[in-house]
Scaffold this active site. Sequence first.
Site, PDB file in Angstrom:
ATOM      1  N   HIS A  83     -15.635  22.005  85.470  1.00 52.69           N
ATOM      2  CA  HIS A  83     -15.980  20.736  85.817  1.00 52.69           C
ATOM      3  C   HIS A  83     -14.726  19.812  85.560  1.00 52.69           C
ATOM      4  O   HIS A  83     -14.597  19.265  84.244  1.00 52.69           O
ATOM      5  CB  HIS A  83     -17.057  20.004  85.348  1.00 52.69           C
ATOM      6  CG  HIS A  83     -17.462  18.688  85.964  1.00 52.69           C
ATOM      7  ND1 HIS A  83     -18.626  18.376  86.161  1.00 52.69           N
ATOM      8  CD2 HIS A  83     -16.825  17.495  86.057  1.00 52.69           C
ATOM      9  CE1 HIS A  83     -18.939  17.121  86.549  1.00 52.69           C
ATOM     10  NE2 HIS A  83     -17.756  16.531  86.730  1.00 52.69           N
TER      11      HIS A  83
ATOM     12  N   HIS B 277     -11.349  16.715  86.819  1.00 55.09           N
ATOM     13  CA  HIS B 277     -10.735  15.848  88.024  1.00 55.09           C
ATOM     14  C   HIS B 277      -9.483  16.032  88.102  1.00 55.09           C
ATOM     15  O   HIS B 277      -8.709  15.415  87.013  1.00 55.09           O
ATOM     16  CB  HIS B 277     -11.553  14.298  87.863  1.00 55.09           C
ATOM     17  CG  HIS B 277     -12.928  14.288  87.635  1.00 55.09           C
ATOM     18  ND1 HIS B 277     -13.563  13.906  88.907  1.00 55.09           N
ATOM     19  CD2 HIS B 277     -14.060  14.420  86.854  1.00 55.09           C
ATOM     20  CE1 HIS B 277     -14.919  14.037  88.588  1.00 55.09           C
ATOM     21  NE2 HIS B 277     -15.245  14.383  87.274  1.00 55.09           N
ATOM     22  N   LEU B 278      -8.918  16.592  88.942  1.00 50.74           N
ATOM     23  CA  LEU B 278      -7.492  16.661  89.176  1.00 50.74           C
ATOM     24  C   LEU B 278      -6.741  15.629  89.593  1.00 50.74           C
ATOM     25  O   LEU B 278      -5.657  15.344  89.851  1.00 50.74           O
ATOM     26  CB  LEU B 278      -7.022  18.003  89.799  1.00 50.74           C
ATOM     27  CG  LEU B 278      -7.475  19.228  88.995  1.00 50.74           C
ATOM     28  CD1 LEU B 278      -7.064  20.529  89.786  1.00 50.74           C
ATOM     29  CD2 LEU B 278      -6.818  19.248  87.454  1.00 50.74           C
TER      30      LEU B 278
ATOM     31  N   HIS C 246     -22.729  17.938  83.803  1.00 54.50           N
ATOM     32  CA  HIS C 246     -22.427  17.207  82.160  1.00 54.50           C
ATOM     33  C   HIS C 246     -23.723  16.512  81.713  1.00 54.50           C
ATOM     34  O   HIS C 246     -24.164  15.387  81.520  1.00 54.50           O
ATOM     35  CB  HIS C 246     -21.362  15.905  82.352  1.00 54.50           C
ATOM     36  CG  HIS C 246     -21.512  15.283  83.979  1.00 54.50           C
ATOM     37  ND1 HIS C 246     -22.709  14.931  84.064  1.00 54.50           N
ATOM     38  CD2 HIS C 246     -20.749  14.901  84.578  1.00 54.50           C
ATOM     39  CE1 HIS C 246     -22.483  14.180  85.397  1.00 54.50           C
ATOM     40  NE2 HIS C 246     -21.198  14.366  85.641  1.00 54.50           N
TER      41      HIS C 246
ATOM     42  N   ASN D 205     -19.711   8.386  81.780  1.00 53.90           N
ATOM     43  CA  ASN D 205     -20.819   8.497  82.458  1.00 53.90           C
ATOM     44  C   ASN D 205     -21.258  10.098  82.781  1.00 53.90           C
ATOM     45  O   ASN D 205     -20.493  10.544  83.683  1.00 53.90           O
ATOM     46  CB  ASN D 205     -20.849   7.813  83.710  1.00 53.90           C
ATOM     47  CG  ASN D 205     -22.250   7.812  84.429  1.00 53.90           C
ATOM     48  OD1 ASN D 205     -23.299   8.275  83.677  1.00 53.90           O
ATOM     49  ND2 ASN D 205     -22.424   7.129  85.587  1.00 53.90           N
TER      50      ASN D 205
ATOM     51  N   ASP E 264     -15.634  17.849  82.109  1.00 59.67           N
ATOM     52  CA  ASP E 264     -15.791  16.729  82.878  1.00 59.67           C
ATOM     53  C   ASP E 264     -14.399  15.884  82.725  1.00 59.67           C
ATOM     54  O   ASP E 264     -14.526  14.531  82.581  1.00 59.67           O
ATOM     55  CB  ASP E 264     -16.719  15.807  82.726  1.00 59.67           C
ATOM     56  CG  ASP E 264     -17.101  14.619  83.540  1.00 59.67           C
ATOM     57  OD1 ASP E 264     -16.365  14.621  84.353  1.00 59.67           O
ATOM     58  OD2 ASP E 264     -17.936  13.784  83.162  1.00 59.67           O
TER      59      ASP E 264
ATOM     60  N   HIS F 294      -7.824   8.828  83.256  1.00 61.71           N
ATOM     61  CA  HIS F 294      -7.615   7.590  83.688  1.00 61.71           C
ATOM     62  C   HIS F 294      -6.168   7.000  82.957  1.00 61.71           C
ATOM     63  O   HIS F 294      -5.992   7.007  81.929  1.00 61.71           O
ATOM     64  CB  HIS F 294      -8.715   6.486  83.106  1.00 61.71           C
ATOM     65  CG  HIS F 294      -9.822   6.807  84.031  1.00 61.71           C
ATOM     66  ND1 HIS F 294     -10.079   6.833  85.613  1.00 61.71           N
ATOM     67  CD2 HIS F 294     -11.010   7.524  83.842  1.00 61.71           C
ATOM     68  CE1 HIS F 294     -11.151   7.334  85.851  1.00 61.71           C
ATOM     69  NE2 HIS F 294     -12.002   7.502  84.749  1.00 61.71           N
TER      70      HIS F 294
END
Lengths: 438, 331
Positions: free
Chosen positions: A61, A63-64, A233, A282, A309, A313
Amino acid sequence: MKRLLKGGRVVDPAGGIDGVRDVLVEDDRIAAVGRDLPVAGARVVEIPAGLVVCPGFIDMHVHLREPGQEHKETVATGTAAAVAGGFTAVACMPNTSPVNDNANVTAYILSRAAEASLARVYPIGAVSRGSKGELLADIAELRQAGCVAITDDGRPVATALLLRRALEYAGMFGIPVIDHCEDPSLEGDAVAHEGYQAAALGLRGMPGAGEALGVERGILLSELTGSDFHVAHMSARASLRSVRRGKEAGVHVTCEVAPHHFTLTDEALASPVPYDTNTKMNPPLREAADRDAMLSGIADGSIDAIATDHAPHHYDEKNVEFDRAPFGIVGLETAVPLSLDRLVHAGLIGLPRLVELLSVNPARILRVPGGTLAPGAPADITILAPDRTVRIEAAALRSRSKNTPFDGWELRGGVAATIVGGRILYVNAAVEALKDMR
Amino acid sequence: MSAPAGTQDEPRTDRIQAATALRRKDLLGIAELTTEEIALVLDTAEAMKEVGERPIKKVPALRGKTVVNLFFEPSTRTRTSFEIAEKRLSADTLNIAVGTSSVVKGETLADTALNLEAMRPDMIVLRHSSSGACHLLSRICRSAIINAGDGMHEHPTQALLDAFTIREHKKRLAGLKVAIVGDLQHSRVLRSNIHLLTKMGSDVWVCGPPTLIPADIGRFGVRATSAVDDAVTGADVIMLLRIQLERMEGAYFPSLREYFNVFGMTEARLRRAKPDVIIMHPGPMNRGVEIASEVADGPYSVILEQVANGVAVRMAVLYLLAGGTEHEAAA
């Protein structure tokens, strides 16, 4: 080319191995694991006592952010962070811009991964077009292009009906549906776990029950359809209760937990830095009873996987009022130290169980190669230095984003080296014994 | 702190500061204040109140200091109160009212703060709709930050003026039964008052529909109930909180009419309280919702005194946070 990893404790639960062994790698495959393997013709890497050789870790899990949000992360920076964090493979979420809901986006991600040539990348496709929750995405096409699962992560699959259809349809390809479980009507515009801390800080709270409703929905529909359902998650104790009951009933449900959810509680929102936006994610950091439940689920086997996860950012995006900041933290380079320190050294689990959580089970759930050192398996290997003290430094992370609440933490246990397809892609410069490994 | 260093009376500054300054850069909330600091503000406010009763309502305490009132939420009462307080202390004041729309257009709070900071103000009074906005500013700015209300978190000067008003009437805070009735969930006034009153030894009861009671309220050291008569019985102080009309849409309660019937403060309900009970409201009031007009305007109401005391209390806070320059004020 042959390379012999000589000595070191080999932990390979899939092969029932936990002891000092040699591992012979031939080109990109594992050739043999055994005692005192012949050295002839192989380049020898002496693995000193104290280091642990495991099947490569798989983070199911992450995020690329590519395509579309390259200021946060790219496939190249994300996979560099992965190998530095001990992960030989990552599965990336489809909430890019555009959403990975068609074969073109999948192919683009895979081409970027091939260029970077670091950790393996397994794209996860969208359940619905644009993840809008209306029409199903072209799932057969996604599967054919290389997606290993589907999800509308970032938000739950919009309706029970759509989730049912997705489960039925994905079942045809034998791929799981992963759901970000929550009941949006119960959570509104909440930014923290509903409890004392949110009340004291004046933050809108989301109760654990909201997540558990989503988990329960997925379990019931998995039972109805017979398809594989995976809880992303998981953070709430009520969700774990549902998963345990579902498993007991024979439902095809699996679940993952993120290191921050077994490490931190919502007290981190108040201290040491009040309203630190790097404590906003979240699902949110929950109360101690939830954190303790995650630990117990890890210990007793009801939790299948640890997944980060990883949600990069940009600094500017996080340097705002708490309720305006985006959800999420980076996790690829902190997961292994947190897991070793909080789970293994805390006495909760042994290394074989850790390898199940980080390698064997993610490979099984996503049906991807790896999770084993059996001869013929890809030579994806993570070498741990479990007794090394590691200091997390946000500024030194390889990820393009530095949004972590663990900056400055000292933890016991780190990554010594990461090998993907027989190529040594990361060696911890601080581990003297492996200095000449590359 | 922006106090000038190395003046000739340096040797005695420490002693003076211990007695007459808040030894902190900012006032972000009541939660982090000690009882001594709270008492110091209230005592200082008494002297400040006297200034407001003079024919010439001005002292030079903040002469040469620049105070920016940075309001991201509409506010008449609090902004005016701060501005009057600043002017009575001879500060140079500047009001910036930022509509939420211009925030949406681009500049972040951090950038706004950095730009203001570049002009070297001494203090920034911040009102913002996000909880924790003052903490963010405090991390960025050298200036003292005074929280004039942040989201649902705290409104410390309101709690201080409430305590000042209670003390004027009851001569103490310890041992008083204080009932706070209304929308507990969304109220920053509630949170600041709970912190202050529990620290000072009051017996605090909070009351509202269960839908508007925050999670784990018991951990704040208060008694929570939805039975308004229990909350009011024997109360020395009843404080009402504003019910926002849009709460009906969130299904927190069915109608304003029903809210008033169940929780509204009426003459009849008031009879259960002590005979010398005082009625407070931080404003703005919804007559006929949380409070009946005959109560708001009745003999027990101290609502306008609260407004008057707000100026004195804010003068005290500004003065004490400016710290170290107090001997000029005495001149």
